[in-house]
Design a protein around this motif. Structure first.
Motif, PDB file in Angstrom:
ATOM      1  N   ALA A  83       0.785  -1.237  -0.055  1.00  0.00           N
ATOM      2  CA  ALA A  83       0.060  -0.062   0.054  1.00  0.00           C
ATOM      3  C   ALA A  83       0.719   1.315  -0.120  1.00  0.00           C
ATOM      4  CB  ALA A  83      -0.926   0.004   1.312  1.00  0.00           C
ATOM      5  N   ALA A  84       1.942   1.314   0.894  1.00  0.00           N
ATOM      6  CA  ALA A  84       2.974   2.482   1.033  1.00  0.00           C
ATOM      7  C   ALA A  84       3.579   2.640  -0.144  1.00  0.00           C
ATOM      8  CB  ALA A  84       3.858   2.338   2.117  1.00  0.00           C
ATOM      9  N   GLY A  85       4.076   1.514  -0.829  1.00  0.00           N
ATOM     10  CA  GLY A  85       4.831   1.671  -2.265  1.00  0.00           C
ATOM     11  C   GLY A  85       3.915   2.130  -3.236  1.00  0.00           C
ATOM     12  N   THR A  86       2.786   1.853  -3.481  1.00  0.00           N
ATOM     13  CA  THR A  86       1.807   2.382  -4.712  1.00  0.00           C
ATOM     14  C   THR A  86       1.453   3.546  -4.369  1.00  0.00           C
ATOM     15  OG1 THR A  86       0.878  -0.080  -4.557  1.00  0.00           O
ATOM     16  CG2 THR A  86      -0.211   1.502  -5.846  1.00  0.00           C
ATOM     17  N   PHE A  87       1.301   3.992  -2.844  1.00  0.00           N
ATOM     18  CA  PHE A  87       0.848   5.428  -2.777  1.00  0.00           C
ATOM     19  C   PHE A  87       2.273   6.366  -3.250  1.00  0.00           C
ATOM     20  CE2 PHE A  87       0.462   9.526  -0.705  1.00  0.00           C
ATOM     21  CZ  PHE A  87      -1.074   9.536  -0.798  1.00  0.00           C
ATOM     22  N   PHE A  88       3.605   5.822  -3.045  1.00  0.00           N
ATOM     23  CA  PHE A  88       4.663   6.508  -3.018  1.00  0.00           C
ATOM     24  C   PHE A  88       4.781   6.798  -4.614  1.00  0.00           C
ATOM     25  CE2 PHE A  88       9.032   6.244  -4.592  1.00  0.00           C
ATOM     26  CZ  PHE A  88       9.801   7.152  -3.874  1.00  0.00           C
ATOM     27  N   ILE A  89       4.618   5.808  -5.490  1.00  0.00           N
ATOM     28  CA  ILE A  89       4.573   5.918  -6.981  1.00  0.00           C
ATOM     29  C   ILE A  89       3.616   7.182  -7.395  1.00  0.00           C
ATOM     30  CG2 ILE A  89       4.323   5.019  -9.286  1.00  0.00           C
ATOM     31  CD1 ILE A  89       5.207   2.528  -7.764  1.00  0.00           C
ATOM     32  N   GLY A  90       2.406   6.905  -7.110  1.00  0.00           N
ATOM     33  CA  GLY A  90       1.284   7.919  -7.215  1.00  0.00           C
ATOM     34  C   GLY A  90       1.597   9.342  -6.773  1.00  0.00           C
ATOM     35  N   ALA A  91       2.151   9.384  -5.660  1.00  0.00           N
ATOM     36  CA  ALA A  91       2.686  10.785  -5.165  1.00  0.00           C
ATOM     37  C   ALA A  91       3.644  11.562  -6.190  1.00  0.00           C
ATOM     38  CB  ALA A  91       2.945  10.728  -3.860  1.00  0.00           C
ATOM     39  N   LEU A  92       4.404  10.632  -6.422  1.00  0.00           N
ATOM     40  CA  LEU A  92       5.704  11.366  -7.350  1.00  0.00           C
ATOM     41  C   LEU A  92       5.168  11.645  -8.928  1.00  0.00           C
ATOM     42  CD1 LEU A  92       8.767   8.895  -6.799  1.00  0.00           C
ATOM     43  CD2 LEU A  92       8.285  11.139  -6.114  1.00  0.00           C
ATOM     44  N   LEU A  93       4.119  10.781  -9.259  1.00  0.00           N
ATOM     45  CA  LEU A  93       3.494  11.163 -10.497  1.00  0.00           C
ATOM     46  C   LEU A  93       2.677  12.491 -10.334  1.00  0.00           C
ATOM     47  CD1 LEU A  93       2.012   7.697 -11.847  1.00  0.00           C
ATOM     48  CD2 LEU A  93       3.937   9.038 -12.738  1.00  0.00           C
ATOM     49  N   MET A  94       2.262  12.556  -9.531  1.00  0.00           N
ATOM     50  CA  MET A  94       1.276  13.810  -9.073  1.00  0.00           C
ATOM     51  C   MET A  94       2.199  15.014  -8.942  1.00  0.00           C
ATOM     52  SD  MET A  94      -2.015  12.901  -6.930  1.00  0.00           S
ATOM     53  CE  MET A  94      -1.165  12.057  -5.201  1.00  0.00           C
ATOM     54  N   GLY A  95       3.483  15.061  -8.161  1.00  0.00           N
ATOM     55  CA  GLY A  95       4.289  16.032  -7.964  1.00  0.00           C
ATOM     56  C   GLY A  95       4.898  16.632  -9.171  1.00  0.00           C
ATOM     57  N   PHE A  96       5.267  15.456 -10.332  1.00  0.00           N
ATOM     58  CA  PHE A  96       5.984  15.953 -11.362  1.00  0.00           C
ATOM     59  C   PHE A  96       5.072  16.140 -12.821  1.00  0.00           C
ATOM     60  CE2 PHE A  96       9.314  13.885  -8.782  1.00  0.00           C
ATOM     61  CZ  PHE A  96      10.328  14.903  -9.006  1.00  0.00           C
ATOM     62  N   ALA A  97       3.804  15.977 -12.298  1.00  0.00           N
ATOM     63  CA  ALA A  97       2.728  16.234 -13.472  1.00  0.00           C
ATOM     64  C   ALA A  97       2.769  17.578 -14.353  1.00  0.00           C
ATOM     65  CB  ALA A  97       1.378  16.071 -12.969  1.00  0.00           C
ATOM     66  N   THR A  98       2.889  17.547 -15.331  1.00  0.00           N
ATOM     67  CA  THR A  98       2.893  18.739 -16.290  1.00  0.00           C
ATOM     68  C   THR A  98       1.656  19.169 -16.898  1.00  0.00           C
ATOM     69  OG1 THR A  98       3.576  17.165 -18.277  1.00  0.00           O
ATOM     70  CG2 THR A  98       5.386  18.418 -16.920  1.00  0.00           C
ATOM     71  N   ASN A  99       0.720  18.194 -16.786  1.00  0.00           N
ATOM     72  CA  ASN A  99      -0.726  18.521 -17.324  1.00  0.00           C
ATOM     73  C   ASN A  99      -1.862  17.658 -16.679  1.00  0.00           C
ATOM     74  OD1 ASN A  99      -0.935  15.921 -18.699  1.00  0.00           O
ATOM     75  ND2 ASN A  99       0.248  16.746 -20.397  1.00  0.00           N
ATOM     76  N   PHE A 100      -2.850  17.794 -16.995  1.00  0.00           N
ATOM     77  CA  PHE A 100      -4.174  17.284 -16.277  1.00  0.00           C
ATOM     78  C   PHE A 100      -4.156  15.772 -16.323  1.00  0.00           C
ATOM     79  CE2 PHE A 100      -8.720  15.920 -16.195  1.00  0.00           C
ATOM     80  CZ  PHE A 100      -8.868  16.065 -14.824  1.00  0.00           C
ATOM     81  N   GLY A 101      -3.754  15.136 -17.586  1.00  0.00           N
ATOM     82  CA  GLY A 101      -3.469  13.840 -17.838  1.00  0.00           C
ATOM     83  C   GLY A 101      -2.716  13.095 -16.964  1.00  0.00           C
ATOM     84  N   TYR A 102      -1.391  13.643 -16.793  1.00  0.00           N
ATOM     85  CA  TYR A 102      -0.441  13.100 -15.798  1.00  0.00           C
ATOM     86  C   TYR A 102      -0.821  13.045 -14.383  1.00  0.00           C
ATOM     87  CZ  TYR A 102       3.152  12.566 -19.419  1.00  0.00           C
ATOM     88  OH  TYR A 102       3.925  12.307 -20.601  1.00  0.00           O
ATOM     89  N   LEU A 103      -1.569  14.366 -14.043  1.00  0.00           N
ATOM     90  CA  LEU A 103      -2.031  14.262 -12.597  1.00  0.00           C
ATOM     91  C   LEU A 103      -2.891  13.399 -12.452  1.00  0.00           C
ATOM     92  CD1 LEU A 103      -1.835  16.049 -10.361  1.00  0.00           C
ATOM     93  CD2 LEU A 103      -3.528  17.757 -10.970  1.00  0.00           C
ATOM     94  N   MET A 104      -3.920  13.096 -13.358  1.00  0.00           N
ATOM     95  CA  MET A 104      -4.876  12.075 -13.381  1.00  0.00           C
ATOM     96  C   MET A 104      -4.328  10.539 -12.946  1.00  0.00           C
ATOM     97  SD  MET A 104      -8.140  12.827 -12.823  1.00  0.00           S
ATOM     98  CE  MET A 104      -8.779  11.150 -13.207  1.00  0.00           C
ATOM     99  N   ALA A 105      -3.421  10.470 -13.652  1.00  0.00           N
ATOM    100  CA  ALA A 105      -2.625   9.156 -13.795  1.00  0.00           C
ATOM    101  C   ALA A 105      -1.953   8.947 -12.397  1.00  0.00           C
ATOM    102  CB  ALA A 105      -1.582   9.180 -14.805  1.00  0.00           C
ATOM    103  N   GLY A 106      -1.625   9.846 -11.799  1.00  0.00           N
ATOM    104  CA  GLY A 106      -1.018   9.879 -10.157  1.00  0.00           C
ATOM    105  C   GLY A 106      -2.052   9.596  -9.442  1.00  0.00           C
ATOM    106  N   ARG A 107      -3.171  10.159  -9.554  1.00  0.00           N
ATOM    107  CA  ARG A 107      -4.452  10.098  -8.911  1.00  0.00           C
ATOM    108  C   ARG A 107      -4.841   8.536  -8.605  1.00  0.00           C
ATOM    109  NH1 ARG A 107      -5.433  13.334  -4.803  1.00  0.00           N
ATOM    110  NH2 ARG A 107      -7.479  13.301  -5.127  1.00  0.00           N
ATOM    111  N   VAL A 108      -4.871   8.073  -9.970  1.00  0.00           N
ATOM    112  CA  VAL A 108      -5.385   6.678 -10.128  1.00  0.00           C
ATOM    113  C   VAL A 108      -4.333   5.755  -9.332  1.00  0.00           C
ATOM    114  CG1 VAL A 108      -5.440   4.688 -11.512  1.00  0.00           C
ATOM    115  CG2 VAL A 108      -6.371   6.995 -12.221  1.00  0.00           C
TER     116      VAL A 108
END
Length: 483
Positions: A83-108
């Motif tokens: 659980a912690a590892g999956t959230f870690f990946i999601g948080a990084l994706l959101m933090g480095f998002a450049t547009n709405f699509g990448y941000l949504m990928a991180g949220r998923v």
């Protein structure tokens, strides 16, 4: 329940497992402020804001649905790491998002991690805890969710002065930091003794019980009770190993009368936890107060900190009194309080909607009502949902049964979060709060009639508690037929 009777080793393990829940809390708190800046920076619509906020809750449905089978297979402890590892990946994706699509990928991705953590932390803690302190220890995940929300609010306030293309990325990306610490810390925790018994590793379970019990005699009695329950639950000797949660879904989908009552109670309390609108109120508090007349962003974020402090204070009160007063009294008190608070919030919001000068007393009423609403939630539904869900299922069904109930929790949370602004725009915020007050009235009636008291009972006694209710019902039917 005095804290002197709490087993320190069990408390340490419960605290460590529950820290996983801080990740969801942080996301809820931080997104309430971050969306103000994301909306302007990425130029997204209100509908996209709803999708962005609600997507984490909807996607957490995947994690909570899969978590039961996963934890039966690889164990409770490694599921917390996952659980912690999956959230870690999601948080990084959101933090480095450049547009709405990448941000949504991180949220998923982050949502899947949240789903895993919401089911596994209470189940692990319930299976590890002695009966007399299980209420306190199993409510710790909600304590950490609340602390995470407060932490998110404080981070919002601290970073809100930075440029808007930087501040929200830092806000959401910082969640990766605690995820690493949690995954590392969990490796020092023992496995759940009940899971070990179901896997045939009785000697390991005995060692864990010796550490989490106050005496060898108590550990021996707990082991006997757990082993007997395991032998009753399966058609083979669990000491032979080889159990991976097989056959559970067949039982859940074709339940006995007693199990049906357990499912109604578990799914019902999880449904009403989110149908209360608590997550949406927290996510969209800045929007509500913006409509109420508080315009400055720093002030908007500041109000959320006041709300977070109130929520944190009352969840601690509930945690320490759950084992003294029981689940039902605090749950009913919290639910009735939410009915009144939401009605007051609706009244204040309605007055402000029809007033051009936005009087201070009406704004103050809304602030007090929001703080009261989240405080009563933290006394009742917040912690007790996790406690109750993790303790009422039979041992063999606990992980996957809890996973099913939490899946309903996540689905309703996602639906409410993704429709809150849209519905509010049609019927106004005031109208929405009156609807939520009505929902909580129905919830209070449901809790009164369908949720028996579980205080002080071992997990192995829960089956008898629900069977006794069925026996009482059958007896009443027989008597009425004779008459």
């Amino acid at each position: 329940m005095g804290t002197s009777h709490i087993n320190k080793y069990a408390l340490a393990c419960a605290l460590l497992a529950s820290t996983n829940s801080i990740l969801l809390g942080y996301d809820i708190g931080v997104m309430s402020g971050a969306v103000l800046f994301i909306k302007d920076n990425l130029k997204i619509s209100s509908t996209q804001v709803e999708i962005l906020v609600g997507s984490l809750n909807v996607c957490s449905l995947i994690g909570s649905f899969a978590s039961g089978k996963t934890s039966d297979w690889i164990g409770r402890r490694y599921t917390i790491v996952l659980a912690a590892g999956t959230f870690f990946i999601g948080a990084l994706l959101m933090g480095f998002a450049t547009n709405f699509g990448y941000l949504m990928a991180g949220r998923v991705v982050a949502g899947i991690g949240v789903g895993y953590s919401l089911m596994i932390a209470p189940v692990y803690t319930a299976e590890l805890s002695p009966a007399m302190t299980r209420g306190l220890l199993t409510s710790l995940p909600e304590v950490f969710i609340t602390l995470g929300i407060l932490l998110g609010y404080i981070v919002n306030y601290a970073l809100s002065g930075l440029p808007e293309n930087v501040n929200w990325r830092l806000m959401v990306g910082l969640a990766a930091v605690p995820a690493v610490g949690i995954a590392a810390g969990v490796m020092f925790m023992p496995e759940s003794p009940r899971w070990l018994v179901m896997k045939g590793r009785v000697d390991e379970a005995k060692r864990v019980l010796n550490k989490t019990s106050d005496s060898e005699n108590e550990a021996h009695l707990r082991l006997e009770e757990i082993t007997k329950a395991a032998l009753d639950a399966v058609t083979w000797d669990p000491r032979a190993g080889g159990w991976r949660g097989q056959g559970v879904w067949k039982e859940l989908l074709t339940p006995s009368p007693a199990l049906r009552r357990v499912l109604v109670a578990a799914i019902g309390i999880n449904f009403f936890m989110q149908a209360s609108g608590n997550d949406a109120v927290i996510y969209y508090t800045p929007e509500v107060f913006k409509a109420a007349g508080i315009r400055h962003r720093k002030q908007l974020v500041g109000v959320t900190i006041i709300m977070g402090l109130a929520k944190t204070s009352f969840v601690l009160v509930s945690a320490f009194f759950l084992d003294k007063f029981g689940r039902r009294p605090l749950l009913l008190l919290g639910s009735i309080g939410m009915v009144i608070s939401l009605a007051g919030l609706g009244l204040g919001s309605k007055f402000l909607e029809h007033s051009s000068d936005k009087p201070t007393w009406a704004i103050a009423l809304c602030v007090v009502a929001v703080c009261a609403d989240v405080s009563f939630f933290s006394i009742g539904l917040g912690p007790i949902t996790w406690v109750y869900t993790s303790e009422i299922f039979p041992m063999r069904l606990r992980a996957q049964g809890s996973g099913l109930a939490v899946s309903v929790n996540r689905l309703v949370s996602g639906v409410v979060s993704m429709t809150f602004l849209t519905i509010s725009s049609k019927i106004t915020f005031g109208g929405m709060f009156f609807v939520l007050s009505g929902v909580m009235t129905v919830a209070t009636v449901f809790f009164y009639f369908f949720l028996p008291e579980t205080k002080g009972k071992s997990l192995e006694e829960m089956g008898a508690l629900f069977e006794r209710k069925d026996a009482e019902g059958s007896k009443a039917i027989e008597m009425s037929e004779r008459e």
